[in-house]
Structures are given as structure tokens and as C-alpha cells.
Design a protein around this motif. Structure first.
Motif, PDB file in Angstrom:
ATOM      1  N   UNK A 183      51.387  67.093  34.229  1.00 21.90           N
ATOM      2  CA  UNK A 183      49.985  67.183  33.808  1.00 21.90           C
ATOM      3  C   UNK A 183      49.887  67.391  32.304  1.00 21.90           C
ATOM      4  N   UNK A 184      50.754  68.258  31.753  1.00 22.52           N
ATOM      5  CA  UNK A 184      50.714  68.539  30.321  1.00 22.52           C
ATOM      6  C   UNK A 184      51.020  67.280  29.522  1.00 22.52           C
ATOM      7  N   UNK A 185      52.018  66.510  29.958  1.00 21.05           N
ATOM      8  CA  UNK A 185      52.344  65.275  29.244  1.00 21.05           C
ATOM      9  C   UNK A 185      51.167  64.300  29.284  1.00 21.05           C
ATOM     10  N   UNK A 192      41.114  64.117  27.306  1.00 15.45           N
ATOM     11  CA  UNK A 192      39.980  64.329  28.211  1.00 15.45           C
ATOM     12  C   UNK A 192      40.414  64.727  29.617  1.00 15.45           C
ATOM     13  N   UNK A 193      41.717  64.743  29.889  1.00 13.70           N
ATOM     14  CA  UNK A 193      42.207  65.143  31.213  1.00 13.70           C
ATOM     15  C   UNK A 193      41.763  66.576  31.516  1.00 13.70           C
ATOM     16  N   UNK A 194      41.275  66.795  32.725  1.00 14.24           N
ATOM     17  CA  UNK A 194      40.744  68.102  33.106  1.00 14.24           C
ATOM     18  C   UNK A 194      41.821  69.130  33.395  1.00 14.24           C
ATOM     19  N   UNK A 195      41.416  70.368  33.731  1.00 13.89           N
ATOM     20  CA  UNK A 195      42.367  71.452  34.019  1.00 13.89           C
ATOM     21  C   UNK A 195      43.257  71.128  35.219  1.00 13.89           C
ATOM     22  N   UNK A 196      44.380  71.829  35.285  1.00 14.26           N
ATOM     23  CA  UNK A 196      45.344  71.650  36.377  1.00 14.26           C
ATOM     24  C   UNK A 196      45.211  72.824  37.340  1.00 14.26           C
ATOM     25  N   UNK A 197      45.242  72.542  38.640  1.00 12.40           N
ATOM     26  CA  UNK A 197      45.176  73.601  39.641  1.00 12.40           C
ATOM     27  C   UNK A 197      46.566  73.824  40.225  1.00 12.40           C
ATOM     28  N   UNK A 198      47.000  75.065  40.181  1.00 12.96           N
ATOM     29  CA  UNK A 198      48.327  75.435  40.672  1.00 12.96           C
ATOM     30  C   UNK A 198      48.188  76.503  41.737  1.00 12.96           C
ATOM     31  N   UNK A 199      48.716  76.218  42.903  1.00  8.59           N
ATOM     32  CA  UNK A 199      48.658  77.174  43.999  1.00  8.59           C
ATOM     33  C   UNK A 199      49.983  77.920  44.062  1.00  8.59           C
ATOM     34  N   UNK A 200      49.947  79.228  43.864  1.00 10.33           N
ATOM     35  CA  UNK A 200      51.152  80.043  43.943  1.00 10.33           C
ATOM     36  C   UNK A 200      51.203  80.712  45.308  1.00 10.33           C
ATOM     37  N   UNK A 201      52.177  81.590  45.481  1.00 11.12           N
ATOM     38  CA  UNK A 201      52.320  82.264  46.769  1.00 11.12           C
ATOM     39  C   UNK A 201      51.198  83.263  47.023  1.00 11.12           C
ATOM     40  N   UNK A 206      44.032  78.191  37.667  1.00 11.30           N
ATOM     41  CA  UNK A 206      43.485  77.097  36.873  1.00 11.30           C
ATOM     42  C   UNK A 206      44.176  77.130  35.513  1.00 11.30           C
ATOM     43  N   UNK A 207      44.830  76.031  35.153  1.00 11.51           N
ATOM     44  CA  UNK A 207      45.557  75.952  33.885  1.00 11.51           C
ATOM     45  C   UNK A 207      44.803  75.009  32.952  1.00 11.51           C
ATOM     46  N   UNK A 208      44.445  75.505  31.778  1.00 13.07           N
ATOM     47  CA  UNK A 208      43.746  74.671  30.791  1.00 13.07           C
ATOM     48  C   UNK A 208      44.504  74.693  29.470  1.00 13.07           C
ATOM     49  N   UNK A 209      44.224  73.717  28.647  1.00 13.85           N
ATOM     50  CA  UNK A 209      44.918  73.553  27.358  1.00 13.85           C
ATOM     51  C   UNK A 209      43.874  73.610  26.247  1.00 13.85           C
ATOM     52  N   UNK A 210      43.584  74.826  25.755  1.00 15.87           N
ATOM     53  CA  UNK A 210      42.499  74.953  24.775  1.00 15.87           C
ATOM     54  C   UNK A 210      42.840  74.461  23.378  1.00 15.87           C
ATOM     55  N   UNK A 211      44.082  74.667  22.959  1.00 14.32           N
ATOM     56  CA  UNK A 211      44.412  74.299  21.583  1.00 14.32           C
ATOM     57  C   UNK A 211      45.913  74.335  21.369  1.00 14.32           C
ATOM     58  N   UNK A 212      46.320  73.916  20.189  1.00 17.14           N
ATOM     59  CA  UNK A 212      47.727  73.940  19.786  1.00 17.14           C
ATOM     60  C   UNK A 212      47.960  75.169  18.908  1.00 17.14           C
ATOM     61  N   UNK A 213      49.149  75.770  19.036  1.00 16.28           N
ATOM     62  CA  UNK A 213      49.471  76.957  18.263  1.00 16.28           C
ATOM     63  C   UNK A 213      49.785  76.639  16.813  1.00 16.28           C
ATOM     64  N   UNK A 214      49.993  77.702  16.038  1.00 15.61           N
ATOM     65  CA  UNK A 214      50.202  77.548  14.596  1.00 15.61           C
ATOM     66  C   UNK A 214      51.487  76.802  14.261  1.00 15.61           C
TER      67      UNK A 214
END
Length: 304
Positions: A183-185, A192-201, A206-214
Motif C-alpha cells: 500500500x505504501x509503495x 490520492x490513494x486512501x488510508x490502509x486498514x490493518x486488522x491485528x489480533x 487505520x494507517x494514513x500517510x500525512x507527510x514526509x519527515x525532515x
């Protein structure tokens, strides 16, 4: 283990040559650093895990575990992965320089040691590392679950809350699940790709990518989705038996039939039988579609 002086940066020197250790120890000590030493790779790994330094000066060629393998092992451990490693080597051939960077090093210096060059490089990488530490501290204070990911999908660092939420989802080397990396790639290619949903135990994330680090790293925010569908919710929504609901839950998590059988204490054949019943009740034919239905489930209390 407590740091000897929290106001002084800690540098770990790893070299099997006593004269090099002596020169570097004296140089760094006079410059105000707290200095740790190790004479081989095994000792370096032990010291770095017991008292993580702010930076490591690492000899490339040592008996036993060489510097390249030592660095690789440091980068496999989430606790020591963020520590910048500067290689010290008499090898200036391109292949050895590349080997150091591929192992996870951030820089290299050549022997014989030039004190002024060493001090400038150390100061530069400590400054960069300190910015990362300050960013993490600010996120911790704000109660944010954030993961910093490198260009290959490797976890560079993560806040305590993110580590707690992803517990059990990371592999032995601390890498993100394959589906999340994919999903990240895709998100890097198409913002424009939306958030990723990850189901854990234990919950749905909900995983989102707001920005790039410094420093070019990708910062991912991990949030818990209200009303995450556990086995009980799946059983009620799809009229499943308790065992069928358990099987569907773990399918949505991404487990294989053999994994599910081990988790639930049944044979793979029995797990497959339960899954066939789930398919029939949901009116689907594939695991992917069944998992998507489970992930998209909104329990009644979240719609009120």
C-alpha cells in the motif's frame, strides 16, 4: 540502564586495534562525549543493547563478526536501528564503501584517522539524529502513534503507542506487514490513494500517510478504528458459529489456513471446512472478498 550523564552524547567506538581505541577515546572524551568501547562485533551488540549510544564508530574489518555484519544486526533490532553508524576503514574501494552503506551505515571515514574530519562528521550525524529524537519525543507527548519508514519499507523508528498497536504485526526483523508495504509503495506513486486498514489480533487500525519527515522518511499515523469487528461482531453480523467467526477473523488478519489451525488448535482440513461454510454464508468465493467484508463491517453501535 541509566545513561552516565544525560547531558552528554554517548559514542560507542568499536575497533580491535588498541591504538585506535586509545586515540579516539582521548579525542572524544576531551570533546565532551561519554565514550563506550568494544573490541569486537559481539561486544558492540551487547553494549548497544544494554545502553544504546547516540552514535557508533565501527571498524569494518574485525575478527569474528565483522563490522558489516555487526551493523546489519544492529539494524535488525528496533531498539538499536535508529543509531547512526559511521564505518572506519582503510578500504576505499567502491565495493567496500557500498557494502557499508548497504549494511545500514550513514557515513565512513578512512584510516589513518584524521581527528578534525572525525569530529565534524560525528557532530553532523548527531545533529541529524537529535532532530529525529526530538520529533519522536514531541509525538510521544502528544499521544500520537507514528511510524517512520525508510525507502525500502523498513521501520526506522516508531513511538511507543505505535509499537503497542502494531505488536504482533511486525516480523522478527521489525518490518511492516507485506500488504501494508505494498500500500505504501502504491501511495508513493499515487498520493490520492486512501488510508490502509490493518486488522491485528486485537483491533482494526487505520494507517494514513500525512507527510514526509525532515530526512526523507515516510511518517505513517496509526489510529484505532472505533467499533473494530472482533469475532463476536462477525458472528452476529453474518450468522456464523463461534468457530466460523474465529476463522473469518483470522482470515481478515491475513493468516493462512495452517496458521489459523495452529492458533485455534484444529487441523488445517477442519479450518478449511469452516472457511467453506463462511464462504457459503457470506455468498463469496474467495478469501480476499471474505476478508474485505469483515474489514468493512460496521457494528450497530458505531452507526448510532
Amino acid at each position: 540502564m541509566l545513561r552516565p550523564d544525560p547531558l552528554r552524547d554517548v559514542v560507542l567506538i568499536v575497533d580491535d586495534a588498541p591504538e585506535n581505541l586509545s586515540i579516539l577515546h582521548s579525542l572524544l572524551d576531551k570533546s565532551g562525549y561519554t565514550v563506550l568501547v568494544a573490541t569486537d562485533g559481539a561486544g558492540a551488540l551487547d553494549r548497544a543493547r544494554r545502553l544504546p549510544p547516540d552514535l557508533i564508530l565501527l571498524d569494518a574489518l574485525m575478527p569474528g563478526i565483522d563490522g558489516f555484519e555487526t551493523c546489519r544486526r544492529l539494524k535488525e533490532d528496533l531498539e538499536t536501528r535508529p543509531i547512526p553508524v559511521i564505518f572506519m576503514t582503510g578500504l576505499t574501494e567502491t565495493e567496500h564503501v557500498l557494502q557499508g552503506f548497504q549494511a545500514g551505515g550513514v557515513d565512513y571515514i578512512t584510516k589513518p584517522i584524521r581527528p578534525a574530519e572525525v569530529m565534524v562528521r560525528i557532530a553532523s550525524h548527531l545533529r541529524n539524529s537529535r532532530q529525529v529524537v526530538q520529533t519522536r519525543a514531541a509525538m510521544d507527548a502528544a499521544g500520537q502513534a507514528v511510524v517512520a519508514v525508510g525507502p525500502s519499507g523498513e521501520v526506522l523508528w516508531l513511538t511507543p503507542l505505535a509499537q503497542a498497536r502494531l505488536r504482533g504485526s511486525l516480523d522478527a526483523q521489525g518490518r511492516l506487514p507485506a500488504a501494508l508495504c505494498s500500500w505504501l509503495q502504491e501511495a508513493l506513486r499515487a498520493p490520492e490513494v486512501g488510508p490502509f486498514e490493518l486488522l491485528t489480533a486485537t483491533e482494526q487500525l487505520i494507517v494514513s500517510r500525512p507527510r514526509r519527515g525532515a530526512h526523507g522518511e515516510e511518517l505513517l499515523v496509526i489510529q484505532s478504528k472505533p467499533g473494530s469487528p472482533g469475532p463476536a461482531a462477525l458472528m452476529q453480523a453474518f450468522r456464523l458459529t463461534p468457530r466460523e467467526a474465529d476463522v473469518l477473523y483470522w482470515v481478515a488478519v491475513g493468516k493462512t489456513n495452517r496458521d489459523i489451525a495452529d492458533i485455534l488448535g484444529m487441523s488445517p482440513r477442519t479450518a478449511n471446512k469452516h472457511l467453506e461454510h463462511v464462504f457459503a454464508k457470506l455468498g463469496v468465493e474467495t478469501r480476499t472478498t471474505a476478508a474485505r467484508m469483515a474489514l468493512n463491517l460496521v457494528t450497530p453501535q458505531t452507526t448510532q
